[in-house]
Design an enzyme around this catalytic site. Structure first.
Site, PDB file in Angstrom:
ATOM      1  N   GLU A  40       0.736  -1.307  -0.079  1.00 49.09           N
ATOM      2  CA  GLU A  40       0.133   0.020  -0.093  1.00 49.09           C
ATOM      3  C   GLU A  40       1.130   1.370  -0.043  1.00 49.09           C
ATOM      4  O   GLU A  40       0.597   2.456  -0.764  1.00 49.09           O
ATOM      5  CB  GLU A  40      -0.971   0.067   1.267  1.00 49.09           C
ATOM      6  CG  GLU A  40      -2.205  -0.979   1.022  1.00 49.09           C
ATOM      7  CD  GLU A  40      -2.591  -1.420   2.617  1.00 49.09           C
ATOM      8  OE1 GLU A  40      -3.734  -1.448   2.497  1.00 49.09           O
ATOM      9  OE2 GLU A  40      -2.122  -1.121   3.506  1.00 49.09           O
ATOM     10  N   ASP A  42       3.860   1.672  -1.063  1.00 45.81           N
ATOM     11  CA  ASP A  42       4.599   1.551  -2.569  1.00 45.81           C
ATOM     12  C   ASP A  42       3.385   2.109  -3.497  1.00 45.81           C
ATOM     13  O   ASP A  42       3.823   3.053  -4.228  1.00 45.81           O
ATOM     14  CB  ASP A  42       5.103   0.355  -3.026  1.00 45.81           C
ATOM     15  CG  ASP A  42       6.248   0.000  -2.267  1.00 45.81           C
ATOM     16  OD1 ASP A  42       6.755   0.715  -1.416  1.00 45.81           O
ATOM     17  OD2 ASP A  42       6.620  -1.011  -2.352  1.00 45.81           O
ATOM     18  N   SER A  87      31.596  12.348  23.074  1.00 44.57           N
ATOM     19  CA  SER A  87      31.753  10.944  23.437  1.00 44.57           C
ATOM     20  C   SER A  87      31.283  10.851  24.933  1.00 44.57           C
ATOM     21  O   SER A  87      31.226  11.458  25.402  1.00 44.57           O
ATOM     22  CB  SER A  87      33.072  10.275  23.032  1.00 44.57           C
ATOM     23  OG  SER A  87      34.140  11.046  23.627  1.00 44.57           O
ATOM     24  N   LYS A 129      22.252   1.868  24.574  1.00 49.52           N
ATOM     25  CA  LYS A 129      23.458   2.449  23.578  1.00 49.52           C
ATOM     26  C   LYS A 129      23.357   1.688  22.295  1.00 49.52           C
ATOM     27  O   LYS A 129      23.659   0.548  22.374  1.00 49.52           O
ATOM     28  CB  LYS A 129      24.689   2.013  24.612  1.00 49.52           C
ATOM     29  CG  LYS A 129      25.747   2.617  23.852  1.00 49.52           C
ATOM     30  CD  LYS A 129      27.060   2.820  24.639  1.00 49.52           C
ATOM     31  CE  LYS A 129      27.992   3.837  24.154  1.00 49.52           C
ATOM     32  NZ  LYS A 129      28.456   3.549  22.612  1.00 49.52           N
ATOM     33  N   GLU A 199      21.140   8.047  16.540  1.00 49.11           N
ATOM     34  CA  GLU A 199      21.992   7.009  15.743  1.00 49.11           C
ATOM     35  C   GLU A 199      21.342   6.506  14.680  1.00 49.11           C
ATOM     36  O   GLU A 199      19.888   6.080  14.811  1.00 49.11           O
ATOM     37  CB  GLU A 199      22.195   5.757  17.119  1.00 49.11           C
ATOM     38  CG  GLU A 199      23.315   4.958  16.592  1.00 49.11           C
ATOM     39  CD  GLU A 199      24.720   5.558  17.332  1.00 49.11           C
ATOM     40  OE1 GLU A 199      24.748   6.734  17.844  1.00 49.11           O
ATOM     41  OE2 GLU A 199      25.611   4.659  17.461  1.00 49.11           O
ATOM     42  N   LYS A 340      28.801  -0.356  29.773  1.00 46.70           N
ATOM     43  CA  LYS A 340      28.840  -1.350  28.403  1.00 46.70           C
ATOM     44  C   LYS A 340      28.789  -2.841  28.863  1.00 46.70           C
ATOM     45  O   LYS A 340      28.977  -3.329  30.001  1.00 46.70           O
ATOM     46  CB  LYS A 340      30.196  -1.367  27.817  1.00 46.70           C
ATOM     47  CG  LYS A 340      30.576   0.175  27.282  1.00 46.70           C
ATOM     48  CD  LYS A 340      30.189   0.224  26.243  1.00 46.70           C
ATOM     49  CE  LYS A 340      30.834  -0.214  24.859  1.00 46.70           C
ATOM     50  NZ  LYS A 340      32.045   0.449  24.536  1.00 46.70           N
ATOM     51  N   CYS A 458      29.971 -46.100  11.151  1.00 42.94           N
ATOM     52  CA  CYS A 458      30.686 -45.090  11.708  1.00 42.94           C
ATOM     53  C   CYS A 458      30.323 -44.613  13.045  1.00 42.94           C
ATOM     54  O   CYS A 458      29.118 -44.662  13.477  1.00 42.94           O
ATOM     55  CB  CYS A 458      30.357 -43.666  11.006  1.00 42.94           C
ATOM     56  SG  CYS A 458      30.898 -42.229  11.120  1.00 42.94           S
TER      57      CYS A 458
HETATM   58  S1  IVH Z   1      24.674  10.495  24.071  1.00 41.21           S
HETATM   59  C1  IVH Z   1      26.813  13.715  25.402  1.00 41.21           C
HETATM   60  N1  IVH Z   1      22.865   8.314  23.718  1.00 41.21           N
HETATM   61  O1  IVH Z   1      27.781   6.341  21.890  1.00 41.21           O
HETATM   62  C2  IVH Z   1      26.371  12.421  24.921  1.00 41.21           C
HETATM   63  N2  IVH Z   1      25.007   8.371  22.717  1.00 41.21           N
HETATM   64  O2  IVH Z   1      30.394   6.936  23.123  1.00 41.21           O
HETATM   65  C3  IVH Z   1      26.378  12.098  23.618  1.00 41.21           C
HETATM   66  N3  IVH Z   1      25.223   6.102  21.467  1.00 41.21           N
HETATM   67  O3  IVH Z   1      28.904   8.744  19.779  1.00 41.21           O
HETATM   68  C4  IVH Z   1      25.933  10.752  23.078  1.00 41.21           C
HETATM   69  N4  IVH Z   1      23.529   5.254  21.929  1.00 41.21           N
HETATM   70  O4  IVH Z   1      27.326   6.993  18.670  1.00 41.21           O
HETATM   71  C5  IVH Z   1      24.224   8.884  23.540  1.00 41.21           C
HETATM   72  N5  IVH Z   1      21.387   6.682  23.901  1.00 41.21           N
HETATM   73  C6  IVH Z   1      22.648   6.990  23.497  1.00 41.21           C
HETATM   74  C7  IVH Z   1      23.536   6.441  22.644  1.00 41.21           C
HETATM   75  C8  IVH Z   1      24.634   6.983  22.267  1.00 41.21           C
HETATM   76  C9  IVH Z   1      24.637   5.190  21.462  1.00 41.21           C
HETATM   77  C10 IVH Z   1      26.685   6.317  20.727  1.00 41.21           C
HETATM   78  C11 IVH Z   1      26.769   7.383  19.869  1.00 41.21           C
HETATM   79  C12 IVH Z   1      27.937   8.349  20.824  1.00 41.21           C
HETATM   80  C13 IVH Z   1      28.669   7.172  21.509  1.00 41.21           C
HETATM   81  C14 IVH Z   1      29.481   7.807  22.638  1.00 41.21           C
END
Ligand code: IVH
Length: 816
Positions: A40, A42, A87, A129, A199, A340, A458
């Site tokens: 639909e 498309d 980061s 994350k 992301e 992590k 076998c």
């Molecule tokens: S916040 C100031 N939230 O993690 C904080 N980053 O190691 C800026 N990432 O470059 C990032 N999930 O690629 C944030 N829920 C999330 C995330 C996230 C993945 C990645 C992102 C960033 C890296 C930092």
């Protein structure tokens, strides 16, 4: 030239279509609640495209049809981020007992903020994350104007054209309060300039679908969803990005001008949702260290079932005032941290590719590697699935490989690091012989699987072979269940099914005792003397019965026996076909595949499997031993006379792959030459006289000149001869419809009486006999039929009722 005017109805229709399409994108990506099917969607797209093609003035930058734009020439332009893309610091699990010890980096993170802000019970935004590529999206007056990668955090690449193809990214912002109307409105509710960060990811299902497609079309598959997202975004041709379905989740804000956002991160994410951005449904708020760890555990448990890959969770202090107070160290905020998970992928060296033989003979390659820690477990072996997968990966001994272990699944080799390949490696090939028994490994046609052909000898297949051999539908050995079949193999009492027939009562008592000790049978306590004596008696009785059962199984039928051998692809029905056409075991075990293929329902794969099985001397030896132990078939007969029509030179030549020589031509040859010898003696000139084209004659001559191919034909012809010689000479046919049928009548036939029935059947050519044997065609059982009916059932002879007999007579005009 004046701009052509667009008719009002076209204008309205285009607006409606755009609204519908963007609404569909929103429901799919933001609400995760799609309301349109792909078809639909498309259809709407095509209608809009057609409309815009017809009325060029309708086209607009933010039309969903404009998601795929032109290719970027000479790479991507640089974009300087107005506010740097930061980061995150990482927290990993540490050694220790309590949660505070194991997650001490998280505890310190929380404590630092509590101390600095002089507050406790802090609220955090807790988020998955996402494992993809960070990007920043710039909206001016509600319109998407630029998208950039993170790059080094200060400067990224302008990937606007590619990002436009990502349907999860809104091309214009929605007004949260007034959804459908909003698509016509601009500049309501949002800042003049708004940068949304998040992301780009590839959902697991889209990753699987892409790789499935790539494999079918011989394209390079993606190593993992993350590479899928990152690689696709950095394609110079947006059309390629468009084909790989990407997704997006927002999780942060960059520059904001001419407007205000809510005072907390969680409220901002909610606002972003309303403006049309997807935000992961897993995003939540959590209070204090305990709340964060509870979130971590909860997401960890869900990890394998999420629709996308994540490598941890992120905690962010929720209120912006607190964030400002905390500030940054170098490039990472002090108000956020990434917690992590242990990595699911690791790099190690491939030391060997071993082949494992499964219980059913399937040969699977597995990687032996330098031991490596993956997600908290030491991994030495990983599956390579099958030979095709090894070829796809081009995995070679000595390579550096990436192993992955997700959840409870078996670790697998996902990729080879080609750049680190040492010199002198060679592509891997499946060994030709089984590492366990030395029999040939055969490839199943059309399948990725290889199998060991040493089914009966076998060691890897012993248990399965024995269980199958003894099964009810095979040799029907009463009393030997799966558990004891396995025990016999484990205690090395049985290596092949023939060994079973050499065991006595004492052996079985012994075996049962050992099996029960190892794994006591339910509710049978041992100990006191009287009970042990009783148990001993019970065991002896059981063993005696089993020995009787084994002895009784010696009287069997050919189809049961053939099925019991466990030849790959030979089920009960194929076993019956083989028995009814070839008649004797001798023919089944000595007939080459090309001749077997002439039988109904036996294709190349099945024929090859039968031939392959009997080509193993070990299997033949076991069959000989079984016969020596006294196994006999009640139903062995001569090959079926129906074979006669199939066993000739034409069919023989049809099996050979000879160009230009179709069935019509081979038939002509068969009419002229009775066999291969005569065909060879005659020579090509005579073949042409018989009706072959020059080309076909040349091909045939070449084929017969090829020693191996020619010898194979000779073997097939010899097998045909043997069969033909064994078919009994036909008795002169009488031409009557029931000619050759032996019928037994039993019980009271209500409507016409036994004598009348007998007379009528004999008039139709049948022989009516007074006793049932295995040669009996069928038994007609009337009321109160007795022993003859029992005999028929016992021998498996077909039993008819009176109605069916009457129908037969009627069919031949002989009804009462
Ligand atoms: S916040 C100031 N939230 O993690 C904080 N980053 O190691 C800026 N990432 O470059 C990032 N999930 O690629 C944030 N829920 C999330 C995330 C996230 C993945 C990645 C992102 C960033 C890296 C930092």
């Amino acid at each position: 030239m004046a701009e052509p005017t667009v008719p009002a109805d076209a204008l309205a229709r285009a607006a409606a279509l755009r609204a519908q399409i963007e609404q569909a994108n929103y429901r799919y990506h933001v609400l995760d609640d799609p309301d349109l099917t792909d078809a639909e969607y498309d259809r709407l797209m095509r209608e809009l495209e057609a409309l815009e093609a017809e009325h060029h003035a309708l086209a607009s930058e933010d039309s969903p049809t404009r998601r795929v734009g032109a290719r970027a020439h000479g790479g991507f332009a640089e974009v300087r981020h107005a506010i740097p893309m930061l980061s995150l610091g990482n927290a990993f699990e540490q050694e220790g007992g309590s949660e505070r010890e194991r997650f001490r980096e998280v505890a310190e993170f929380v404590r630092r903020i509590e101390q600095t802000l002089q507050r406790d019970e802090l609220v955090f935004s807790a988020e998955p994350k996402l494992d993809g590529l960070a990007i920043s999206l710039r909206y001016e007056h509600g319109l998407f104007v630029q998208g950039a990668t993170r790059g080094d955090g200060e400067t990224g690449e302008d990937v606007t054209a590619n990002l436009r193809t990502v349907r999860a990214i809104p091309l214009r912002l929605r007004n949260g309060k007034d959804q459908d109307e909003s698509l016509k409105l601009r500049g309501k509710g949002w800042p003049d300039v708004l940068e949304v960060r998040g992301e780009v990811i590839m959902l697991r299902r889209d990753f699987e679908a892409f790789n499935e497609y790539a494999r079918k079309h011989d394209e390079k598959p993606l190593a993992n969803p993350r590479n899928g997202a990152a690689g696709s975004l950095r394609q110079l041709d947006p059309a390629i990005t468009a084909k790989r379905r990407l997704s997006f989740f927002a999780y942060a804000i960059g520059a904001v001008e001419g407007g205000e956002l809510p005072p907390t991160h969680s409220a901002t994410l909610q606002q972003l949702r309303e403006w049309g951005f997807p935000v992961s449904p897993e995003v939540d708020t959590a209070r204090g260290f305990d709340g964060l760890i509870a979130y971590f555990q909860r997401i960890g448990a869900k990890r394998d079932n999420l629709p996308y890959d994540i490598d941890g969770v992120v905690y962010k202090l929720d209120d912006y005032a607190g964030q400002r107070e905390m500030g940054f160290v170098s490039r990472a905020p002090r108000w956020a941290i990434a917690h992590k998970f242990p990595a699911q992928e690791q790099t190690t060296r491939l030391l060997d590719i071993e082949v494992q033989i499964g219980r059913t003979g399937a040969a699977t390659p597995r990687a032996r590697m330098e031991p490596v820690q993956v997600a908290g477990v030491t991994v030495t072996y990983a599956t390579l699935h099958n030979a095709d997968q090894v070829a796809r990966l081009d995995a070679r001994i000595g390579d550096t490989v990436i192993v992955r272990r997700a959840g409870d699944v078996i670790p697998e080799v996902v990729r080879v690091v080609q750049e680190l390949r040492p010199e002198g490696t060679v592509p891997w090939a499946m060994p030709t012989h089984c590492p366990v028994c030395g029999s040939a490994l055969l490839r199943e046609e059309g399948a990725a699987a290889w199998r060991c052909s040493g089914g009966l000898i076998c060691a890897a297949q012993r248990k399965e072979a024995l269980i199958h051999f003894a099964a009810r539908r095979a040799m029907d050995i009463e009393g030997l269940g799966e558990r004891f079949a396995e025990a016999l193999v484990e205690f090395d009492m049985v290596k092949t099914p023939a060994d079973l027939y050499r065991l006595g009562v004492d052996d079985f008592v012994d075996m049962k005792q050992r099996a029960d000790e190892r794994e006591p049978a339910p509710a049978k306590a041992g100990g006191t003397t009287p009970e042990t004596v009783k148990a001993g008696k019970v065991a002896t009785k059981w063993a005696e019965n089993l020995v009787d059962g084994i002895a009784a199984s010696k009287h069997t039928t050919l189809p049961r026996f053939l099925f019991a051998l466990g030849i790959m692809h030979i089920g009960e029905s194929t076993a019956k076909t083989l028995a009814s056409w070839l008649g004797r075991l001798d023919f089944v075990r000595n007939t080459p595949a090309p001749v077997l293929r002439l039988l109904p329902d036996i294709g190349g794969e099945v024929a090859d499997s039968i031939e392959g099985f009997f080509a193993q001397p070990g299997n033949q030896q076991v069959v000989d031993e079984l016969l020596a132990e006294g196994i006999r078939f009640s139903d062995e007969t001569a090959p079926s006379p129906k074979l006669r029509g199939k066993l000739d030179l034409a069919n023989l030549l049809d099996m050979a792959p000879i160009g230009q020589l179709g069935p019509k031509r081979t038939r002509l040859l068969a009419e002229h030459f009775p066999g291969l010898q005569q065909l060879r003696d005659a020579g090509a000139a005579h073949w042409v006289v018989a009706g072959l084209s020059q080309a076909a004659a040349v091909n045939l001559a070449n084929f017969l000149d090829d020693g191996a191919a020619s010898a194979q034909l000779d073997r097939a012809e010899a097998a045909m001869r043997r069969l033909l010689d064994a078919i009994p000479a036909a008795t002169a046919p009488s031409g009557l419809p029931l000619e050759g049928q032996t019928i037994v009548l039993t019980g009271t036939l209500q409507s016409l009486g036994r004598d009348a029935a007998k007379e009528k059947l004999e008039a139709l050519g049948a022989k009516v006999s007074g006793s049932v044997s295995k040669k009996t065609s069928f038994v007609v059982a009337g009321a109160e039929a007795g022993s003859k009916l029992d005999k028929a059932t016992e021998l498996g002879v077909e039993v008819w009722d009176e109605a069916r007999l009457l129908a037969l007579l009627e069919q031949h005009g002989a009804a009462a």
